[in-house]
Design a protein around this motif. Structure first.
Motif, short mmCIF file in Angstrom:
data_model
loop_
_atom_site.label_atom_id
_atom_site.label_comp_id
_atom_site.label_asym_id
_atom_site.label_seq_id
_atom_site.Cartn_x
_atom_site.Cartn_y
_atom_site.Cartn_z
N ASP A 39 0.89 -1.29 -0.09
CA ASP A 39 0.07 0.07 -0.06
C ASP A 39 0.77 1.25 0.03
O ASP A 39 0.25 2.37 -0.52
CB ASP A 39 -0.77 0.12 1.30
N SER A 40 2.05 0.91 0.37
CA SER A 40 2.82 2.28 0.66
C SER A 40 3.99 2.49 -0.55
O SER A 40 4.86 3.37 -0.31
CB SER A 40 3.48 2.38 2.08
N VAL A 98 10.68 16.97 5.99
CA VAL A 98 9.51 16.78 5.07
C VAL A 98 8.20 17.34 5.68
O VAL A 98 7.84 16.87 6.78
CB VAL A 98 9.57 15.28 4.79
N PRO A 99 7.42 17.93 4.87
CA PRO A 99 6.13 18.68 5.48
C PRO A 99 5.15 17.52 5.45
O PRO A 99 5.44 16.17 4.92
CB PRO A 99 5.82 19.60 4.24
N ALA A 100 3.98 17.75 6.23
CA ALA A 100 3.12 16.79 6.58
C ALA A 100 2.69 16.24 5.10
O ALA A 100 2.38 16.80 4.26
CB ALA A 100 1.75 17.40 7.11
N THR A 101 2.61 14.84 5.20
CA THR A 101 2.34 14.10 3.58
C THR A 101 1.42 12.90 3.98
O THR A 101 1.77 12.23 4.82
CB THR A 101 3.59 13.69 3.19
N ASP A 105 -4.63 6.56 2.02
CA ASP A 105 -5.49 7.02 3.15
C ASP A 105 -5.30 6.34 4.42
O ASP A 105 -5.97 6.41 5.30
CB ASP A 105 -7.02 6.62 2.62
N VAL A 106 -3.80 5.91 4.53
CA VAL A 106 -3.62 5.09 5.68
C VAL A 106 -2.86 5.99 6.70
O VAL A 106 -3.48 6.06 7.96
CB VAL A 106 -2.49 4.10 5.43
N THR A 107 -1.97 6.74 6.49
CA THR A 107 -1.40 7.52 7.52
C THR A 107 -0.83 9.10 6.95
O THR A 107 -0.86 9.12 5.73
CB THR A 107 0.16 7.03 7.97
N PHE A 123 3.75 10.81 13.15
CA PHE A 123 3.30 9.87 12.49
C PHE A 123 1.56 9.81 12.90
O PHE A 123 1.43 9.99 14.38
CB PHE A 123 3.67 8.64 13.08
N GLN A 124 0.74 9.91 12.14
CA GLN A 124 -0.91 9.97 12.43
C GLN A 124 -1.58 9.02 11.53
O GLN A 124 -1.16 8.86 10.26
CB GLN A 124 -1.35 11.39 11.99
#
Length: 277
Positions: A39-40, A98-101, A105-107, A123-124
Motif C-alpha cells: 500500500d505504501s 519533509v512537510p506533512a504528507t 488513506d492510511v497515514t 506519525f498519524q
C-alpha cells in the motif's frame, strides 16, 4: 496512557538509497525479517516493514528510494494531527525536513529536526475508528508479548545525546510533554530517563557536555552487547562508544552502521527478568 497515544515513540524508520544494504547489515546482526508494504510502495519508493525475531507485527520500516540524497534513521512519534503539530513545533524551534504528507488513506507523516539538528518523524493514523482500534489492539498485543519476555533484536528504547541538555529538555518538554528525570541508577553518569506519559521510561537522554555530537537514535535489545558489537564491526559498523556498563549490570554501546546511521545496543540489567532466546 495507551501505547498509541500522542507523544509516544512507537516506530523507527530508515531512509536509504540502498535498502538491500540495510537488510544485509541488520538481518544477520539482529535477526530482522522484512516484508514489502504494497500500500505504501509507489512512485519508485519501496516501503518495507521490519519485524523482530518471532514478532508478528512490524516495529519499523525501511523507506527505500534510489533517488534519495539522505541516509537517516529516525524515531517516529504519535501525533493526533501532524499538520497542526508541524506548525506548532516550528514555533518552538523545530525545522521541517519533509512537510506533512499523506500516504494513500492510511497515514500522514512529517519529518522534522529539533533545534539541535536531530531528525524525528510525526506519525498519524488516518484509518477508520474500527481499523484504528484493531491496529491499537495489535500493538498492545505486541507490547504485552515484549513485556512478558523481551525479544532480542527488537526496538526497545530511544536515546537523545545532547551537548546542550537544558535546551534539549526544554524543547521536548514543550513539544510533547515528556518528563526528563535524572537516573540515580546510572552510577553518577550524566544520564536521565525520559517518560513519554507512561509509568516507566521509554527512552533516555545523555548529557554530552561539550564533547560529542548531538543525536536521537533507536536502541535495540540484545543478549550479549560485546559479542553483538563485535559482529557489527565485522559487518562494517563503527563503534562510537562502549561497550560500557552501569552498576546494575545494564550493558550498552553506540554505533554507526555502514551507511552512517547511529543506533544503540543494550542488554538488560542483571536483576531484570531474563530475556528469552
Amino acid at each position: 496512557m495507551g501505547f498509541m497515544d500522542p507523544g509516544n515513540v512507537v516506530w523507527f524508520e530508515i531512509s536509504t538509497a540502498d535498502g538491500q544494504a540495510v537488510k544485509d547489515f541488520y538481518g544477520p546482526l539482529l535477526g530482522w525479517s522484512f516484508a514489502v508494504d504494497p500500500d505504501s510502495s509507489v512512485g519508485g519508493v519501496t516501503y518495507t516493514r521490519i519485524m523482530a525475531p518471532g514478532m508478528p507485527f512490524p516495529m519499523g520500516a525501511i523507506y527505500d528510494n534510489a533517488h534519495s540524497p539522505e541516509e537517516t534513521m529516525n524515531v517516529s512519534i504519535v501525533s493526533a494531527d501532524v499538520a497542526a503539530d508541524q506548525e506548532r513545533l516550528e514555533k518552538t524551534g523545530a525545522t521541517v525536513v519533509v512537510p506533512a504528507t499523506a500516504v494513500s488513506d492510511v497515514t500522514t507523516f512529517a519529518r522534522l529536526a529539533d533545534p539541535r539538528g536531530n531528525v524525528f518523524s510525526l506519525f498519524q493514523n488516518n484509518q477508520t475508528p474500527e481499523r484504528l482500534k484493531e491496529f491499537a489492539d495489535q500493538a498492545g498485543e505486541q507490547m504485552q508479548e515484549m513485556t512478558a519476555g523481551p525479544v532480542p533484536g527488537a526496538y526497545a528504547w530511544f536515546e537523545i545525546g545532547s551537548t546542550d541538555a537544558e535546551a534539549t529538555k526544554d524543547f521536548y518538554t514543550r513539544a510533547f510533554g515528556w518528563q526528563i528525570v535524572f537516573d540515580e541508577t546510572a552510577g553518577g553518569k550524566p544520564y536521565s530517563n525520559v517518560f513519554t506519559g507512561n509509568q516507566w521510561p521509554s527512552g533516555g537522554m545523555y548529557d554530552l557536555g561539550t564533547d560529542g555530537v548531538d543525536y536521537l537514535m533507536p536502541d535495540f535489545l540484545v543478549l550479549d552487547v560485546p559479542a553483538t558489537t563485535a559482529r557489527a564491526q565485522e559487518l562494517g559498523a563503527t563503534v562510537e562508544f562502549g561497550p560500557d556498563a552501569n552498576p546494575d549490570g545494564l550493558v550498552y554501546s553506540r554505533l554507526l552502521d555502514p551507511r552512517g546511521n547511529r543506533f544503540g545496543l543494550f542488554s538488560m540489567p542483571t536483576n531484570a527478568p531474563q530475556v528469552s532466546a
